[in-house]
Design an enzyme around this catalytic site. Structure first.
Site, PDB file in Angstrom:
ATOM      1  N   ASP A   1      22.799  -5.187  22.884  1.00 14.39           N
ATOM      2  CA  ASP A   1      24.009  -4.734  22.195  1.00 14.39           C
ATOM      3  C   ASP A   1      24.999  -4.358  23.294  1.00 14.39           C
ATOM      4  O   ASP A   1      24.869  -3.330  23.950  1.00 14.39           O
ATOM      5  CB  ASP A   1      23.699  -3.538  21.288  1.00 14.39           C
ATOM      6  CG  ASP A   1      24.932  -3.038  20.524  1.00 14.39           C
ATOM      7  OD1 ASP A   1      26.059  -3.373  20.933  1.00 14.39           O
ATOM      8  OD2 ASP A   1      24.762  -2.304  19.536  1.00 14.39           O
TER       9      ASP A   1
ATOM     10  N   ARG B   1      30.804 -21.084   3.012  1.00 18.61           N
ATOM     11  CA  ARG B   1      29.801 -20.073   3.416  1.00 18.61           C
ATOM     12  C   ARG B   1      29.144 -20.417   4.743  1.00 18.61           C
ATOM     13  O   ARG B   1      29.011 -19.552   5.597  1.00 18.61           O
ATOM     14  CB  ARG B   1      28.771 -19.850   2.307  1.00 18.61           C
ATOM     15  CG  ARG B   1      27.637 -18.916   2.706  1.00 18.61           C
ATOM     16  CD  ARG B   1      26.971 -18.245   1.518  1.00 18.61           C
ATOM     17  NE  ARG B   1      26.656 -19.184   0.464  1.00 18.61           N
ATOM     18  CZ  ARG B   1      25.625 -20.049   0.485  1.00 18.61           C
ATOM     19  NH1 ARG B   1      24.794 -20.063   1.501  1.00 18.61           N
ATOM     20  NH2 ARG B   1      25.429 -20.868  -0.510  1.00 18.61           N
TER      21      ARG B   1
HETATM   22  C1  LIG Z   1      29.909   0.141  15.650  1.00 22.41           C
HETATM   23  C2  LIG Z   1      28.698  -0.300  16.377  1.00 22.41           C
HETATM   24  C3  LIG Z   1      27.749  -1.122  15.751  1.00 22.41           C
HETATM   25  C4  LIG Z   1      27.875  -1.553  14.309  1.00 22.41           C
HETATM   26  O1  LIG Z   1      29.005  -2.342  14.081  1.00 22.41           O
HETATM   27  P1  LIG Z   1      29.736  -2.387  12.633  1.00 22.41           P
HETATM   28  O2  LIG Z   1      30.805  -3.390  12.802  1.00 22.41           O
HETATM   29  O3  LIG Z   1      30.230  -1.000  12.353  1.00 22.41           O
HETATM   30  O4  LIG Z   1      28.701  -2.802  11.634  1.00 22.41           O
HETATM   31  C5  LIG Z   1      26.656  -1.525  16.509  1.00 22.41           C
HETATM   32  N1  LIG Z   1      26.499  -1.146  17.796  1.00 22.41           N
HETATM   33  C6  LIG Z   1      27.389  -0.365  18.427  1.00 22.41           C
HETATM   34  C7  LIG Z   1      27.169   0.025  19.830  1.00 22.41           C
HETATM   35  C8  LIG Z   1      28.510   0.090  17.731  1.00 22.41           C
HETATM   36  O5  LIG Z   1      29.394   0.892  18.353  1.00 22.41           O
END
Ligand SMILES: *Cc1c(COP(=O)(O)O)cnc(C)c1O
Length: 385
Positions: free
Chosen positions: A178, A52
């Site tokens: 992000d 884990r």
């Molecule tokens: C898809 C996405 C997420 C979330 O990712 P998952 O793997 O689906 O949980 C977060 N930010 C952006 C910009 C995304 O395109």
């Protein structure tokens, strides 16, 4: 192989050049063991205790990503992008204030509103491409985290990472980015002053629409990063070894895919801008895009693989256009080698800043003329009375 002598493209192509010590295979084995033998003195000299907290295949994939993002403190892989993103907020304390982009991944916005607030996190959403608005929203000493997404889904607005980092740091907050839709090929937020980078590795890092994974990278190995590590370990958010292997395989071709996808996205953006049934193209590579100048400064190797079009004729024409594609696949998600089209407003629902006439396009590696012809035909069919 040292990480300083060769370029990122070379290091990624060989997944850091690691070979299997037993067979000299150029692809290391997938480590599946969940438990490890203790030494005779009761210690664990390899550092591996249990599956884990740690896994060698996960470590190997993390090393590739940390190299790509120039993450001094390293990378952590999670079972999804959402698991990675939420770990950052879970590392905060009740009462901490967060400022986040108004235009951002819709499921994370919903999680912040509905779940994070239940744990005492206070969140304000602002247009983070408007630096004056960002500055006004950040409360010195109270705001602990600024969360931006750039280019942001699905309008591809651009936030100035270096300026946002300065605003956050002056107030005593961290900046998290992000960077899913930029990928390390186009933007390296940690070198621009960001503290944490998040990726939905499900998307272009893996690139083949067959793995759900998430990642965080950090600049400083500080107390906050340790909190994030504790959250992943405690909640069991680590990525599985098979997924880590597939992700590593995907990252070997990241540069080739990204450069091709970005070139095709730019060509499509230019050609669709002149299309009579397209009212507006949203792509940071176009000079008329409001974030173009900042994008030109903070992005490299192109402007990414994502664009959106607003069609003439409103929502009905947009949905009908999506209904008529043949080569594009009508599906959510993004970043794979296959091109996808989606009417975003219908998936994001109430409260979404997404216009109803908008179609989101994820550009794959198909022939760009084929992609254009497919869209042209679908636009015409979708506008037929
Ligand atoms: C898809 C996405 C997420 C979330 O990712 P998952 O793997 O689906 O949980 C977060 N930010 C952006 C910009 C995304 O395109």
């Amino acid at each position: 192989m040292t990480a300083t002598k060769w370029t990122k493209r070379s290091l990624a192509a060989q997944a850091m050049g690691k070979i299997d010590p037993t067979t000299r295979g150029v692809v290391p084995p997938i480590h599946v063991s969940t438990t490890y033998i203790r030494d005779e003195d009761n210690g664990y000299s390899t550092g591996f205790i249990y599956g884990r907290p740690d896994n060698e295949t996960v470590h190997e994939a993390q090393a590739v990503l940390a190299m790509l993002e120039e993450a001094k403190a390293g990378a952590l892989l999670f079972g999804s992008g959402m698991a990675a993103a939420t770990a950052v907020f879970q590392a905060l304390s009740p009462g901490d204030h967060v400022v986040a982009s108004k235009v951002m991944y819709w499921a994370l916005r919903a999680w912040l509103l509905n779940e994070a607030t239940r744990w005492g996190i206070k969140v304000d959403f602002v247009e983070t491409d408007d630096l004056a608005a960002l500055k006004a929203a950040v409360k010195p000493g109270v705001t602990k985290l600024v969360w931006i997404e750039t280019p942001s889904n699905p309008l591809w607005t651009i936030t100035d990472i270096a300026a946002a980092a300065e605003i956050a740091h002056k107030a005593g907050a961290r900046l998290a980015v992000d960077s899913t839709c930029a990928s390390p090929v186009h933007t390296r937020p940690l070198t621009l002053g960001a503290d944490i980078v998040m990726h939905a590795a499900t998307k272009v890092l893996n690139g083949h629409s067959d793995v759900v994974a998430g990642a965080l990278c950090a600049r400083e190995d500080d107390e906050f990063w340790n909190r994030v590590k504790t959250v992943r370990k405690g909640q069991g958010g680590i990525l599985g070894p098979f997924e880590a292997y597939l992700l590593m395989r995907g990252m070997r071709t990241l540069h080739v895919r990204q450069e091709r996808q970005a070139a095709s996205a730019m060509a499509l953006a230019q050609r669709l801008s002149a299309h009579p049934l397209v009212a507006r193209v949203l792509y940071p590579g176009l000079p008329q895009h409001p974030g173009h100048d900042i994008a030109a400064r903070q992005m490299e190797n192109g402007f990414g693989f994502m664009l959106s079009v607003q069609v003439t004729g409103g929502e009905g024409a947009a949905i009908a256009t999506a209904a008529h594609v043949e080569l594009y696949k009508r599906a959510t998600s993004l970043g794979g080698v296959e091109s996808l089209i989606e009417h975003r407003a219908s998936i994001e629902g109430a409260g979404s800043p997404c216009p109803t006439d908008l179609l989101r396009l994820s550009t794959g590696i198909e022939d760009v003329d084929d992609l254009h012809d497919d869209l042209d035909r679908a636009l015409k069919a979708g506008h037929r009375p």
